[in-house]
Write an enzyme that holds these catalytic residues in place. Structure first.
Site, PDB file in Angstrom:
ATOM      1  N   ASP A   8     -29.552  45.385  33.998  1.00 33.65           N
ATOM      2  CA  ASP A   8     -29.091  46.318  35.039  1.00 33.65           C
ATOM      3  C   ASP A   8     -30.224  46.482  36.056  1.00 33.65           C
ATOM      4  OD1 ASP A   8     -28.241  48.455  36.583  1.00 33.65           O
ATOM      5  OD2 ASP A   8     -27.837  49.794  34.900  1.00 33.65           O
ATOM      6  N   ASP A  32     -24.363  44.816  39.785  1.00 28.60           N
ATOM      7  CA  ASP A  32     -25.772  44.707  39.373  1.00 28.60           C
ATOM      8  C   ASP A  32     -25.959  44.749  37.869  1.00 28.60           C
ATOM      9  OD1 ASP A  32     -25.489  47.420  38.714  1.00 28.60           O
ATOM     10  OD2 ASP A  32     -27.540  47.842  39.304  1.00 28.60           O
ATOM     11  N   GLU A  33     -24.899  44.506  37.131  1.00 30.93           N
ATOM     12  CA  GLU A  33     -24.985  44.675  35.690  1.00 30.93           C
ATOM     13  C   GLU A  33     -24.259  43.558  34.968  1.00 30.93           C
ATOM     14  OE1 GLU A  33     -24.223  48.866  34.970  1.00 30.93           O
ATOM     15  OE2 GLU A  33     -23.749  48.366  32.885  1.00 30.93           O
TER      16      GLU A  33
HETATM   17  P1  TTP Z   1     -25.923  51.486  39.123  1.00 26.20           P
HETATM   18  O1  TTP Z   1     -26.481  50.370  38.306  1.00 26.20           O
HETATM   19  O2  TTP Z   1     -25.099  52.522  38.444  1.00 26.20           O
HETATM   20  O3  TTP Z   1     -27.110  52.263  39.848  1.00 26.20           O
HETATM   21  P2  TTP Z   1     -28.437  51.723  40.477  1.00 26.20           P
HETATM   22  O4  TTP Z   1     -28.632  50.282  40.249  1.00 26.20           O
HETATM   23  O5  TTP Z   1     -28.466  52.150  41.901  1.00 26.20           O
HETATM   24  O6  TTP Z   1     -29.530  52.571  39.693  1.00 26.20           O
HETATM   25  P3  TTP Z   1     -30.040  52.406  38.213  1.00 26.20           P
HETATM   26  O7  TTP Z   1     -31.498  52.107  38.334  1.00 26.20           O
HETATM   27  O8  TTP Z   1     -29.752  53.720  37.571  1.00 26.20           O
HETATM   28  O9  TTP Z   1     -29.270  51.271  37.579  1.00 26.20           O
HETATM   29  O10 TTP Z   1     -25.058  50.913  40.308  1.00 26.20           O
HETATM   30  C1  TTP Z   1     -25.381  49.704  40.976  1.00 26.20           C
HETATM   31  C2  TTP Z   1     -25.062  49.780  42.442  1.00 26.20           C
HETATM   32  O11 TTP Z   1     -23.699  50.119  42.636  1.00 26.20           O
HETATM   33  C3  TTP Z   1     -25.860  50.845  43.154  1.00 26.20           C
HETATM   34  O12 TTP Z   1     -27.120  50.374  43.632  1.00 26.20           O
HETATM   35  C4  TTP Z   1     -24.933  51.238  44.274  1.00 26.20           C
HETATM   36  C5  TTP Z   1     -23.549  50.988  43.748  1.00 26.20           C
HETATM   37  N1  TTP Z   1     -22.939  52.266  43.367  1.00 26.20           N
HETATM   38  C6  TTP Z   1     -22.120  52.907  44.293  1.00 26.20           C
HETATM   39  O13 TTP Z   1     -21.885  52.388  45.387  1.00 26.20           O
HETATM   40  N2  TTP Z   1     -21.577  54.117  43.964  1.00 26.20           N
HETATM   41  C7  TTP Z   1     -21.820  54.733  42.762  1.00 26.20           C
HETATM   42  O14 TTP Z   1     -21.324  55.838  42.497  1.00 26.20           O
HETATM   43  C8  TTP Z   1     -22.654  54.048  41.816  1.00 26.20           C
HETATM   44  C9  TTP Z   1     -22.952  54.676  40.469  1.00 26.20           C
HETATM   45  C10 TTP Z   1     -23.177  52.834  42.159  1.00 26.20           C
HETATM   46 MG    MG Z   2     -28.399  49.449  38.365  1.00 31.99          MG
END
Ligand code: TTP
Ligand code: MG
Length: 391
Positions: free
Chosen positions: A14, A109-110
């Site tokens: 992630d 991103d996962e």
């Molecule tokens: P996430 O992996 O949930 O968040 P992140 O990568 O920004 O942070 P983390 O370090 O906690 O993993 O989500 C991935 C991408 O998806 C994030 O960069 C932006 C998008 N996203 C949205 O557009 N809206 C949302 O509500 C969420 C949770 C994510």
């Molecule tokens: Mg992320």
């Protein structure tokens, strides 16, 4: 009993603060600053994500941007660029694909990755290093024996680290934690459980099943198994991706057949690369053409055997083009490969050595491409394309 000892190692990869990290990478002046990516406060937009610097101020995903800017008025606010994030995401998944074809993409991103038991942790460290070196992006990887524990391991390790949570560590590391740490348990369920005196994951793991059934009905068993670190869900691997495609719309309609063939060659190379990155073979190739009057056709051909060869994809595309090219000029040309499956290509032409050479060339090209990003080594024909627009 904690299951998951016999299956593969599972990684959950992630990226950290993904959109914000891409912005900080591409705009060095934003590094170290709170960055918020989201919809405009004027149109009641919400935060997509924010950098870890902004998280210190309490800013979170899905919060109204107006509220986020109140919490952190000095933040750099950006509207975001989904097309760019998608491209970066593909580059990240292509790196994962070099390590294993066992990939389940969960979101932009996962992804979950599967490795033979015992190999996961070393692979995770290597992937972490390669993503940092080649793409300069922070990534967290959770490693375990099932999807649930890999996910929790990544939550515990964030940001920018590799963390493990092996089934045997569940009692010591997971059971003392509060229920919020358990994915899939919403705030309402947490409140219900708290009301009956269950506040840690260990207490949930030990609770009488009939008590849980009162609150969760049929899901009680799954909930309790999660608390015990048990999860039998298989990887829904990338093989389920049905097709991969490339297409290009010309800024001015093209009437030159040679130029079209050059585009097809470049597209075949990209498709071949993407197939090989994912350890996939394609059964069919289809050509899409749009004429200047916007009429659009697609024509497929099933291959004699599944392939990941640029040349074979190109030759098929070229034949389809010769048969169906209609009248110039063309406005758009696209190629798609479908009927995807995993496996090694059959060496059909071993005696002549042709297939082998083709495979070697593709491997060299893939290595160069991984090293330098984008297509670096073209067949002569791709060079016919006047100026390759880099996107
Ligand atoms: P996430 O992996 O949930 O968040 P992140 O990568 O920004 O942070 P983390 O370090 O906690 O993993 O989500 C991935 C991408 O998806 C994030 O960069 C932006 C998008 N996203 C949205 O557009 N809206 C949302 O509500 C969420 C949770 C994510
Ligand atoms: Mg992320």
């Amino acid at each position: 009993m904690i299951s998951g000892r016999d299956g593969p190692d599972i990684l959950l990869c992630d990226l950290d603060a993904f959109f914000a990290s891409v912005e900080q990478r591409d705009n060095p002046q934003y590094r170290g600053l709170p960055v918020i990516v989201g919809g405009s406060p004027a149109s009641r937009g919400v935060v997509s994500t924010c950098s870890y610097e902004a998280r210190k101020f309490g800013v979170r995903s899905a919060m109204p941007t107006a509220r986020a800017l109140q919490l952190c008025p000095e933040a750099v606010f950006l509207p975001g660029d989904m097309a760019r994030y998608r491209r970066v995401s593909e580059q990240v998944f292509a790196i994962y694909g070099r390590f294993t074809p066992e990939m389940e993409i969960v979101s932009i991103d996962e992804a979950y990755l599967g490795f033979p038991a015992g190999k996961g942790e070393a692979a995770a460290k290597e992937i972490h290093r390669v993503v940092r070196e080649e793409l300069m992006l922070p990534l967290t990887i959770g490693v375990s024996r099932n999807k649930l524990l890999a996910k929790i391991a990544s939550e515990m390790a964030k940001p920018n680290r590799v963390g493990t949570l092996w089934p045997e560590d569940v009692p010591a590391l997971l059971w003392p934690r509060t229920l919020e740490m358990l994915p899939g348990l919403g705030p309402a369920s947490v409140r219900k459980l708290n009301r009956i005196g269950i506040s840690t994951i260990g207490q949930l793991a030990a609770a009488p099943l009939d008590l849980l059934q009162k609150y969760f009905g049929n899901s009680a068993t799954v909930v309790q198994r999660s608390a015990r670190g048990i999860d039998d869900r298989p990887l829904e691997t990338i093989h389920k991706v049905k097709s991969i495609s490339e297409e290009k719309t010309f800024s001015k309609d093209l009437a030159d057949e040679k130029a079209i063939r050059a585009v097809l060659m470049a597209q075949a190379e990209n498709l071949g690369y993407r197939l090989r990155s994912g350890g996939l073979l394609a059964r069919t190739v289809s050509l899409k053409l749009r004429f200047s009057d916007f009429r659009t056709i697609t024509r497929d051909r099933t291959l004699p055997a599944p392939t990941d060869s640029d040349l074979e994809i190109y030759q098929t595309a070229r034949e389809l083009f010769a048969l169906h090219k209609g009248r110039p000029p063309w406005r758009l040309v696209g190629l798609r490969v479908a009927g995807l499956g995993s496996g090694q290509q059959l060496a059909l032409f071993d005696s002549s050595g042709t297939a082998k050479k083709e495979e070697d060339l593709a491997q060299v090209r893939d290595r160069l491409r991984e090293k330098y990003g984008g297509a670096v080594l073209y067949r002569a024909r791709s060079l016919l394309k006047p100026k390759r627009k880099k996107d």
